[in-house]
Design a protein around this motif. Structure first.
Motif, PDB file in Angstrom:
ATOM      1  N   GLU A 240       0.843  -1.193   0.000  1.00  0.00           N
ATOM      2  CA  GLU A 240       0.000   0.000   0.000  1.00  0.00           C
ATOM      3  C   GLU A 240       0.876   1.239   0.000  1.00  0.00           C
ATOM      4  OE1 GLU A 240      -3.849   1.667   2.497  1.00  0.00           O
ATOM      5  OE2 GLU A 240      -2.124   0.913   3.620  1.00  0.00           O
ATOM      6  N   VAL A 246      -4.519   9.484  -7.867  1.00  0.00           N
ATOM      7  CA  VAL A 246      -5.829   9.163  -7.288  1.00  0.00           C
ATOM      8  C   VAL A 246      -6.321  10.332  -6.445  1.00  0.00           C
ATOM      9  CG1 VAL A 246      -7.098   7.534  -5.839  1.00  0.00           C
ATOM     10  CG2 VAL A 246      -5.261   6.710  -7.325  1.00  0.00           C
ATOM     11  N   ASP A 251     -10.478  11.554  -5.413  1.00  0.00           N
ATOM     12  CA  ASP A 251     -10.857  10.364  -4.644  1.00  0.00           C
ATOM     13  C   ASP A 251     -10.436  10.554  -3.187  1.00  0.00           C
ATOM     14  OD1 ASP A 251     -10.926   7.651  -3.558  1.00  0.00           O
ATOM     15  OD2 ASP A 251     -11.038   6.968  -5.640  1.00  0.00           O
ATOM     16  N   ILE A 256      -3.525   3.221  -1.838  1.00  0.00           N
ATOM     17  CA  ILE A 256      -4.012   2.147  -2.697  1.00  0.00           C
ATOM     18  C   ILE A 256      -3.249   0.863  -2.429  1.00  0.00           C
ATOM     19  CG2 ILE A 256      -4.360   1.430  -5.103  1.00  0.00           C
ATOM     20  CD1 ILE A 256      -6.077   3.808  -4.280  1.00  0.00           C
ATOM     21  N   GLU A 258      -1.912  -2.604  -3.809  1.00  0.00           N
ATOM     22  CA  GLU A 258      -1.454  -2.992  -5.140  1.00  0.00           C
ATOM     23  C   GLU A 258      -0.573  -4.235  -5.058  1.00  0.00           C
ATOM     24  OE1 GLU A 258      -0.706   1.690  -6.507  1.00  0.00           O
ATOM     25  OE2 GLU A 258       0.974   0.368  -6.000  1.00  0.00           O
ATOM     26  N   SER A 298      -3.591   1.801 -20.037  1.00  0.00           N
ATOM     27  CA  SER A 298      -4.689   2.713 -20.369  1.00  0.00           C
ATOM     28  C   SER A 298      -4.437   3.273 -21.760  1.00  0.00           C
ATOM     29  CB  SER A 298      -4.779   3.852 -19.345  1.00  0.00           C
ATOM     30  OG  SER A 298      -5.836   4.737 -19.660  1.00  0.00           O
ATOM     31  N   GLY A 348     -15.368  -4.814  -4.760  1.00  0.00           N
ATOM     32  CA  GLY A 348     -14.869  -3.551  -5.285  1.00  0.00           C
ATOM     33  C   GLY A 348     -13.962  -2.815  -4.331  1.00  0.00           C
ATOM     34  N   TYR A 350     -10.720  -3.191  -4.024  1.00  0.00           N
ATOM     35  CA  TYR A 350      -9.430  -2.884  -4.640  1.00  0.00           C
ATOM     36  C   TYR A 350      -9.644  -2.146  -5.963  1.00  0.00           C
ATOM     37  CZ  TYR A 350      -7.841  -6.169  -1.128  1.00  0.00           C
ATOM     38  OH  TYR A 350      -7.601  -6.804   0.066  1.00  0.00           O
ATOM     39  N   LYS A 351      -8.933  -1.031  -6.126  1.00  0.00           N
ATOM     40  CA  LYS A 351      -9.131  -0.144  -7.274  1.00  0.00           C
ATOM     41  C   LYS A 351      -7.981  -0.175  -8.276  1.00  0.00           C
ATOM     42  CE  LYS A 351     -12.881   1.541  -5.333  1.00  0.00           C
ATOM     43  NZ  LYS A 351     -14.224   1.163  -5.841  1.00  0.00           N
ATOM     44  N   ASP A 352      -6.971  -0.971  -8.006  1.00  0.00           N
ATOM     45  CA  ASP A 352      -5.791  -1.006  -8.867  1.00  0.00           C
ATOM     46  C   ASP A 352      -5.977  -2.060  -9.955  1.00  0.00           C
ATOM     47  OD1 ASP A 352      -2.898  -0.303  -9.396  1.00  0.00           O
ATOM     48  OD2 ASP A 352      -2.674  -2.436  -8.956  1.00  0.00           O
ATOM     49  N   MET A 353      -5.923  -1.642 -11.211  1.00  0.00           N
ATOM     50  CA  MET A 353      -6.156  -2.561 -12.320  1.00  0.00           C
ATOM     51  C   MET A 353      -5.176  -3.727 -12.360  1.00  0.00           C
ATOM     52  SD  MET A 353      -5.075  -3.542 -15.579  1.00  0.00           S
ATOM     53  CE  MET A 353      -4.190  -2.174 -16.316  1.00  0.00           C
ATOM     54  N   VAL A 356      -6.308  -6.278  -9.749  1.00  0.00           N
ATOM     55  CA  VAL A 356      -7.506  -7.027 -10.155  1.00  0.00           C
ATOM     56  C   VAL A 356      -7.152  -8.035 -11.243  1.00  0.00           C
ATOM     57  CG1 VAL A 356      -9.795  -6.825 -11.200  1.00  0.00           C
ATOM     58  CG2 VAL A 356      -9.049  -5.143  -9.499  1.00  0.00           C
TER      59      VAL A 356
END
Length: 373
Positions: A240, A246, A251, A256, A258, A298, A348, A350-353, A356
């Motif tokens: 983290e 972010v 936010d 985060i 990760e 992205s 939901g 965890y927000k790190d692509m 996931v």
């Protein structure tokens, strides 16, 4: 006008032409050498160090007719790396001697006793150096050499990523030489990352070329990501840290969770990078690495290209704690069970692509990994 003797990377004519701003094949040059000087390999880099060395003859090229403006461009390129100009007498192939200006290093660069090989550098590093020079020289007249030297590590990472990207398989449906036209390339910002813009036309699906459009991208580089997994204990390690983008997005939760991740250095393999990052961020030694895919993070905004792994690790005992480097990183880690990880993904949390993505890859391959451990 002045004559210059180049003994190192600027012997590479495509690189020199970019620095001079003269990419029209009009350079007048010939082979030359400087007596009692040697070009030596700098430790742990592809770069040369130039120094007095009795009995050595350093080979290079003499370039005639360098203008005052071109000299200023050379000073800009070399000035950020602690070089200064000095006059010397060099010998041409016919034995005639002539005076020329030479860039000498002004600080110690940890040279080895090994001679630096221009041919080896040209084979392994010249493409990265040419791309780097384009970004460096885009800032001529807008930044100081010292400012560019601070940004240079990031510039080289981005150049290395560009060279790696060119090696990927082309799309058989499109011909970039016919289907994409770049009218202008702008460099509005560079530091750790770079923001660049292009004015571009691309072929549309109806076969016609589009209008000229302005498009921007954040140039990042290549990154390697690893989710440490202990197949015996069926658990993973997460790290983290505070993520400024972010926070800047508004936010209220910018810390985060990760996987372990980091940017690839020029010439570095993704596997080497994740092992290095695991030690730096979590003090963790990884075992077997399982490739979990590679992709752009992205495609609409960033050039970042990710290499994903799940890495075997012993997560028993007291393996969590604080980590980071001298780059301002402040990192903590935790170990959680597989089921808790997947519940967090489904909820939901965890927000790190990359987290996931690697977690879903682990879900698909978990039984195989546990069986083969």
């Amino acid at each position: 006008m002045s004559d210059f003797f180049f003994y190192g990377t600027l012997r590479h004519l495509p690189l020199l032409q970019i620095v001079l701003g003269r990419e029209d094949d009009t350079l007048e040059y010939e082979a030359a050498r400087l007596a009692d000087h040697g070009v030596f390999q700098v430790a742990d880099t592809p770069f040369p160090h130039f120094a007095a060395a009795a009995g050595c003859n350093s080979s290079g090229i003499l370039v005639r007719g360098i203008t005052d403006e071109e000299t200023a461009r050379l000073r800009f390129c070399e000035g950020g790396f602690d070089f200064e100009l000095r006059p010397v007498s060099v010998a041409l192939e016919d034995g005639v001697s002539t005076y020329a200006s030479v860039f000498f290093p002004t600080t110690q660069q940890a040279p080895t006793s090994e001679p630096w090989s221009f041919d080896d550098w040209a084979r392994n590093w010249s493409k990265i150096s040419v791309i780097s020079a384009r970004e460096v020289m885009a800032w001529y007249g807008r930044k100081t050499p010292a400012e560019i030297s601070v940004s240079f590590p990031g510039i080289r990472r981005r150049a290395s990523a560009f060279v790696a990207g060119q090696k990927r398989a082309p799309d058989p449906e499109w011909d970039l030489s016919q289907d994409v036209i770049v009218a202008a390339h702008h460099h509005p910002y560079t530091k750790f990352f770079s923001l660049q813009e292009i004015d571009v036309q691309m072929r549309q699906f109806d076969g016609h070329m589009s209008d000229v459009l302005n498009r921007a991208a954040i140039l990042v580089g290549e990154a390697a990501v690893v989710l440490p997994y202990d197949p015996l204990r069926d658990c993973v390690m997460l790290v983290e840290q505070f993520r400024a983008p972010v926070f800047m997005a508004g936010d209220p939760a910018p810390w985060i969770w990760e996987p372990i991740a980091g940017l690839l250095e020029p010439g570095e393999a993704a596997e080497t990078a994740v092992r290095r990052e695991a030690l730096e961020e979590a003090g963790l030694t990884l075992g077997r690495l399982e490739p979990a895919g590679e992709m752009y993070s992205s495609t609409g905004s960033s050039t970042e290209y990710l290499y994903l792994f799940v890495g075997f690790a012993d997560l028993g005992g007291d393996v969590t704690g604080m980590g980071g480097t001298d780059e301002g990183e402040d990192i903590r880690s935790k170990v959680i069970g597989y089921e808790e990880l997947m519940q967090g993904i489904d909820a939901g949390l965890y927000k790190d692509m990359p987290l996931v993505t690697t977690a879903l890859w682990l879900a698909r391959h978990r039984e195989r990994l546990r069986t083969s451990a």
